[in-house]
Scaffold this motif. Structure first.
Motif, PDB file in Angstrom:
ATOM      1  N   ARG A 122      16.877 130.589  42.712  1.00 11.96           N
ATOM      2  CA  ARG A 122      15.494 130.816  43.162  1.00 11.96           C
ATOM      3  C   ARG A 122      14.875 129.541  43.704  1.00 11.96           C
ATOM      4  N   ARG A 123      15.664 128.778  44.427  1.00 13.36           N
ATOM      5  CA  ARG A 123      15.188 127.566  45.079  1.00 13.36           C
ATOM      6  C   ARG A 123      14.903 127.872  46.539  1.00 13.36           C
ATOM      7  N   LEU A 124      13.850 127.291  47.060  1.00 16.53           N
ATOM      8  CA  LEU A 124      13.478 127.514  48.455  1.00 16.53           C
ATOM      9  C   LEU A 124      14.514 126.901  49.375  1.00 16.53           C
ATOM     10  N   PHE A 125      14.813 127.612  50.460  1.00 19.73           N
ATOM     11  CA  PHE A 125      15.763 127.112  51.455  1.00 19.73           C
ATOM     12  C   PHE A 125      15.120 127.191  52.825  1.00 19.73           C
ATOM     13  N   SER A 126      15.287 126.164  53.610  1.00 22.81           N
ATOM     14  CA  SER A 126      14.787 126.136  54.976  1.00 22.81           C
ATOM     15  C   SER A 126      15.932 125.827  55.917  1.00 22.81           C
ATOM     16  N   PHE A 127      15.980 126.531  57.053  1.00 21.27           N
ATOM     17  CA  PHE A 127      17.013 126.231  58.037  1.00 21.27           C
ATOM     18  C   PHE A 127      16.858 124.813  58.580  1.00 21.27           C
ATOM     19  N   TRP A 128      15.683 124.245  58.412  1.00 17.71           N
ATOM     20  CA  TRP A 128      15.466 122.866  58.868  1.00 17.71           C
ATOM     21  C   TRP A 128      15.949 121.857  57.833  1.00 17.71           C
ATOM     22  N   ARG A 129      16.221 122.308  56.649  1.00 13.49           N
ATOM     23  CA  ARG A 129      16.730 121.420  55.606  1.00 13.49           C
ATOM     24  C   ARG A 129      17.983 122.063  55.031  1.00 13.49           C
ATOM     25  N   LYS A 130      19.119 121.579  55.460  1.00 14.38           N
ATOM     26  CA  LYS A 130      20.376 122.196  55.062  1.00 14.38           C
ATOM     27  C   LYS A 130      20.605 122.069  53.551  1.00 14.38           C
ATOM     28  N   ALA A 131      21.576 122.861  53.092  1.00 11.74           N
ATOM     29  CA  ALA A 131      21.862 122.925  51.664  1.00 11.74           C
ATOM     30  C   ALA A 131      22.866 121.862  51.225  1.00 11.74           C
ATOM     31  N   GLN A 132      23.177 120.931  52.083  1.00 13.22           N
ATOM     32  CA  GLN A 132      24.176 119.911  51.758  1.00 13.22           C
ATOM     33  C   GLN A 132      23.837 119.192  50.457  1.00 13.22           C
ATOM     34  N   GLY A 133      24.838 119.072  49.610  1.00 12.36           N
ATOM     35  CA  GLY A 133      24.666 118.341  48.367  1.00 12.36           C
ATOM     36  C   GLY A 133      24.258 119.183  47.185  1.00 12.36           C
ATOM     37  N   TYR A 134      23.898 120.453  47.411  1.00 13.94           N
ATOM     38  CA  TYR A 134      23.420 121.272  46.302  1.00 13.94           C
ATOM     39  C   TYR A 134      24.607 121.886  45.547  1.00 13.94           C
ATOM     40  N   ARG A 135      24.740 121.546  44.293  1.00 14.42           N
ATOM     41  CA  ARG A 135      25.774 122.093  43.403  1.00 14.42           C
ATOM     42  C   ARG A 135      27.145 122.122  44.090  1.00 14.42           C
ATOM     43  N   THR A 136      27.527 120.988  44.642  1.00 15.85           N
ATOM     44  CA  THR A 136      28.775 120.922  45.414  1.00 15.85           C
ATOM     45  C   THR A 136      29.982 121.289  44.565  1.00 15.85           C
ATOM     46  N   ASP A 137      30.048 120.799  43.337  1.00 15.92           N
ATOM     47  CA  ASP A 137      31.208 121.092  42.493  1.00 15.92           C
ATOM     48  C   ASP A 137      31.336 122.582  42.221  1.00 15.92           C
ATOM     49  N   GLU A 138      30.225 123.225  41.920  1.00 18.30           N
ATOM     50  CA  GLU A 138      30.271 124.660  41.654  1.00 18.30           C
ATOM     51  C   GLU A 138      30.654 125.424  42.917  1.00 18.30           C
ATOM     52  N   ALA A 139      30.103 125.002  44.051  1.00 15.74           N
ATOM     53  CA  ALA A 139      30.431 125.666  45.318  1.00 15.74           C
ATOM     54  C   ALA A 139      31.921 125.530  45.631  1.00 15.74           C
ATOM     55  N   MET A 140      32.477 124.347  45.418  1.00 13.55           N
ATOM     56  CA  MET A 140      33.892 124.137  45.677  1.00 13.55           C
ATOM     57  C   MET A 140      34.755 124.947  44.714  1.00 13.55           C
ATOM     58  N   GLN A 149      39.055 126.617  49.649  1.00 16.07           N
ATOM     59  CA  GLN A 149      38.567 125.263  49.426  1.00 16.07           C
ATOM     60  C   GLN A 149      38.993 124.305  50.539  1.00 16.07           C
ATOM     61  N   ASP A 150      40.158 124.541  51.150  1.00 18.91           N
ATOM     62  CA  ASP A 150      40.627 123.635  52.196  1.00 18.91           C
ATOM     63  C   ASP A 150      39.852 123.813  53.507  1.00 18.91           C
ATOM     64  N   SER A 151      39.071 124.871  53.609  1.00 17.59           N
ATOM     65  CA  SER A 151      38.271 125.120  54.808  1.00 17.59           C
ATOM     66  C   SER A 151      36.792 124.840  54.578  1.00 17.59           C
ATOM     67  N   ALA A 152      36.461 124.115  53.506  1.00 16.26           N
ATOM     68  CA  ALA A 152      35.053 123.924  53.120  1.00 16.26           C
ATOM     69  C   ALA A 152      34.225 123.314  54.236  1.00 16.26           C
ATOM     70  N   GLY A 153      34.793 122.412  55.009  1.00 21.32           N
ATOM     71  CA  GLY A 153      34.024 121.732  56.043  1.00 21.32           C
ATOM     72  C   GLY A 153      33.988 122.431  57.381  1.00 21.32           C
ATOM     73  N   ARG A 154      34.712 123.523  57.531  1.00 15.50           N
ATOM     74  CA  ARG A 154      34.752 124.228  58.811  1.00 15.50           C
ATOM     75  C   ARG A 154      33.521 125.125  58.966  1.00 15.50           C
ATOM     76  N   LEU A 155      33.097 125.334  60.218  1.00 13.84           N
ATOM     77  CA  LEU A 155      32.015 126.269  60.488  1.00 13.84           C
ATOM     78  C   LEU A 155      32.514 127.692  60.291  1.00 13.84           C
ATOM     79  N   CYS A 156      31.685 128.526  59.682  1.00 12.56           N
ATOM     80  CA  CYS A 156      32.087 129.914  59.474  1.00 12.56           C
ATOM     81  C   CYS A 156      32.320 130.636  60.801  1.00 12.56           C
ATOM     82  N   GLY A 157      31.617 130.199  61.843  1.00 14.12           N
ATOM     83  CA  GLY A 157      31.733 130.863  63.130  1.00 14.12           C
ATOM     84  C   GLY A 157      33.091 130.745  63.787  1.00 14.12           C
ATOM     85  N   VAL A 158      33.953 129.846  63.324  1.00 11.60           N
ATOM     86  CA  VAL A 158      35.276 129.672  63.936  1.00 11.60           C
ATOM     87  C   VAL A 158      36.388 130.239  63.061  1.00 11.60           C
TER      88      VAL A 158
END
Length: 262
Positions: A122-140, A149-158
């Motif tokens: 329930r944290r606010l998210f803005s497209f102008w402020r990316k989610a980088q750094g938020y709970r990275t370990d849990e996300a990975m 996990q090996d595709s973590a840095g790739r854009l979903c669009g590709v």
């Protein structure tokens, strides 16, 4: 039940996590869902199948809170979900994936999971402020669970479509669901891709003790991966049982236009 001496007592059936009781929904003169009842235990996979117009999508939308039932109960453990909003139902531990995968193509795979974690917390998210750094370990860790996990840095669009479906699954898992609703999870996938995805879902259901309810037109997927099957036709349940029982059910064959193979 009388047992012969020395006969092992069979284990009791698992307790139901989800109980759907007498669920009904009418749209004008159309009875889309008519007195539908079934149960689903944690760790089990139940397939909801039927011909087009059988009421599968309406049932899913009732369970997810997209529409309210006219009557009936949807009990998750001891909580009646009938009539709650999708957000309220999600907070009770119900996740959902969709026939068309919903991801942010211009964000990385990792950021998509972090956005889902922001929403869960329930944290606010803005497209102008990316989610980088938020709970990275849990996300990975979530990406590792779906093999991305090996595709973590790739854009979903590709990504290839099968990989996008895995990312969508990780997004759903971010909400820590006890029950996961999967609408046509294998749609648009090749046979090897869809079986690989559903084998992954089977493993996650076991590891997380998570109940899975899914709709699917690919009957090879249904019979290979479901523990039990409920068959709808014209809004009513016409059969329910194990894959072996459903495969030989004459009413199911008739519902599928006389097919000799279901």
């Amino acid at each position: 039940m009388t047992l012969l001496p020395g006969t092992a007592v069979p284990p009791p059936p698992p307790a139901a996590l989800l109980r759907v009781e007498n669920l009904s929904k009418r749209f004008g003169g159309l009875q889309a869902v008519d007195n539908v009842s079934f149960e689903l235990a944690a760790g089990q996979m139940l397939a909801l199948i039927g011909p087009n117009g059988a009421g599968k999508s309406t049932t899913f939308n009732l369970l997810n809170g997209q529409i309210a039932p006219d009557q009936g109960h949807i009990r998750l453990a001891n909580i009646d979900l009938a009539g709650l909003s999708p957000r309220e139902i999600g907070r009770q531990g119900v996740g959902r994936t969709f026939q068309t995968a919903a991801v942010f193509g211009s964000f990385s795979v990792l950021e998509n999971i972090q956005i889902a974690l922001l929403a869960r917390d329930r944290r606010l998210f803005s497209f102008w402020r990316k989610a980088q750094g938020y709970r990275t370990d849990e996300a990975m860790d979530l990406l590792a669970q779906v093999g991305m996990q090996d595709s973590a840095g790739r854009l979903c669009g590709v990504l290839a479509y099968g990989d996008i479906k895995r990312v969508e699954l990780a997004i759903a898992l971010a909400g820590r669901p006890r029950l996961l609703l999967m609408d046509e999870p294998a749609a648009g996938m090749t046979a090897p891709e869809r079986h690989a995805l559903m084998a992954l879902v089977r493993r996650l259901a076991d590891e997380r003790d998570m109940a899975i309810l899914f709709t699917e037109h690919s009957l090879d997927v249904v019979f290979a991966h479901a523990n039990s099957i409920v068959v709808l036709a014209q809004g009513r349940i016409i059969a329910a049982g194990t894959p072996g029982e459903i495969r030989t059910h004459e009413g199911v064959r008739s519902a599928y236009l006389g097919s000799t193979r279901v």
